[in-house]
Design a protein around this motif. Sequence first.
Motif, PDB file in Angstrom:
ATOM      1  N   UNK A  62       0.584  -1.218  -0.135  1.00  0.00           N
ATOM      2  CA  UNK A  62      -0.114  -0.010  -0.011  1.00  0.00           C
ATOM      3  C   UNK A  62       1.080   1.230   0.135  1.00  0.00           C
ATOM      4  N   UNK A  63       0.146   2.328  -0.042  1.00  0.00           N
ATOM      5  CA  UNK A  63       1.120   3.761   0.336  1.00  0.00           C
ATOM      6  C   UNK A  63       1.557   3.985   1.627  1.00  0.00           C
ATOM      7  N   UNK A  64       2.097   5.198   1.717  1.00  0.00           N
ATOM      8  CA  UNK A  64       2.525   5.548   2.958  1.00  0.00           C
ATOM      9  C   UNK A  64       1.660   5.671   4.007  1.00  0.00           C
ATOM     10  N   UNK A  65       0.502   6.162   3.831  1.00  0.00           N
ATOM     11  CA  UNK A  65      -0.701   6.086   4.914  1.00  0.00           C
ATOM     12  C   UNK A  65      -0.909   4.735   5.496  1.00  0.00           C
ATOM     13  N   UNK A  66      -1.025   3.789   4.633  1.00  0.00           N
ATOM     14  CA  UNK A  66      -1.164   2.521   4.993  1.00  0.00           C
ATOM     15  C   UNK A  66      -0.100   1.866   5.732  1.00  0.00           C
ATOM     16  N   UNK A  67       1.006   2.158   5.503  1.00  0.00           N
ATOM     17  CA  UNK A  67       2.149   1.851   6.284  1.00  0.00           C
ATOM     18  C   UNK A  67       2.097   2.372   7.549  1.00  0.00           C
ATOM     19  N   UNK A  68       2.040   3.680   7.699  1.00  0.00           N
ATOM     20  CA  UNK A  68       2.186   4.230   8.898  1.00  0.00           C
ATOM     21  C   UNK A  68       0.954   3.704   9.862  1.00  0.00           C
ATOM     22  N   UNK A  69      -0.034   3.522   9.418  1.00  0.00           N
ATOM     23  CA  UNK A  69      -1.339   2.694  10.068  1.00  0.00           C
ATOM     24  C   UNK A  69      -1.010   1.539  10.493  1.00  0.00           C
ATOM     25  N   UNK A  70      -0.465   0.706   9.676  1.00  0.00           N
ATOM     26  CA  UNK A  70      -0.097  -0.780  10.088  1.00  0.00           C
ATOM     27  C   UNK A  70       1.095  -0.605  11.070  1.00  0.00           C
ATOM     28  N   UNK A  71       2.040   0.241  10.917  1.00  0.00           N
ATOM     29  CA  UNK A  71       3.031   0.459  12.058  1.00  0.00           C
ATOM     30  C   UNK A  71       2.438   0.830  13.378  1.00  0.00           C
ATOM     31  N   UNK A  72       1.503   1.463  13.349  1.00  0.00           N
ATOM     32  CA  UNK A  72       0.700   1.857  14.590  1.00  0.00           C
ATOM     33  C   UNK A  72       0.049   0.610  15.201  1.00  0.00           C
ATOM     34  N   UNK A  73      -0.679  -0.095  14.432  1.00  0.00           N
ATOM     35  CA  UNK A  73      -1.332  -1.138  14.839  1.00  0.00           C
ATOM     36  C   UNK A  73      -0.440  -2.411  15.384  1.00  0.00           C
ATOM     37  N   UNK A  74       0.632  -2.651  14.579  1.00  0.00           N
ATOM     38  CA  UNK A  74       1.746  -3.400  14.955  1.00  0.00           C
ATOM     39  C   UNK A  74       2.315  -3.138  16.438  1.00  0.00           C
TER      40      UNK A  74
END
Length: 168
Positions: free
Chosen positions: A56-68
């Motif tokens: 995905x894009x940078x926004x999805x990467x940041x959201x996934x990092x927060x979820x992890x």
Amino acid sequence: MTDTARARKLADRIRVVVAETLQRRIKDPRLGYVTITDTRVTGDLREATVFYTVFGDDEERAASAAALESAKGVLRSEVGRQTGVRFTPSLTFVPDALPDNARTIDDLLAKAKAADAQVRQASSGATYAGDADPYRKPGEASEEDQEAEEGPGAAGTGSTDSKGSPDA
């Protein structure tokens, strides 16, 4: 002395446990399409670094990092339960640079392919600078060899023997 084989086996097991737990138990809507690519464990088996990629894009990467980060406690307890080691390693999630490296390599390969195409196009109508086949073949004598055999005094003035003295 650390047992690197044991650390490697534990790292492989942690990678599998984290991936399965993310797939089955973590229901965070921020968690995108995450792939666990690698895990490394320190020699004392106290810290584990989990490398991941997100499609995905940078926004999805940041959201996934927060979820992890928010699921770190659940993941660590599951790792401790399934591995059975005395001290459960602390987990650190690091985005893997693999997709960026692959994209860079693809770009370099595309540039090389374009340069090869330019060279191929430039050489399509080119001719040889010298002979088409510059190598001598057995039994052929070139013009230079024939001139050398005749020599500068080949007008029939006389010949010399092998020692360089004139024949009588």
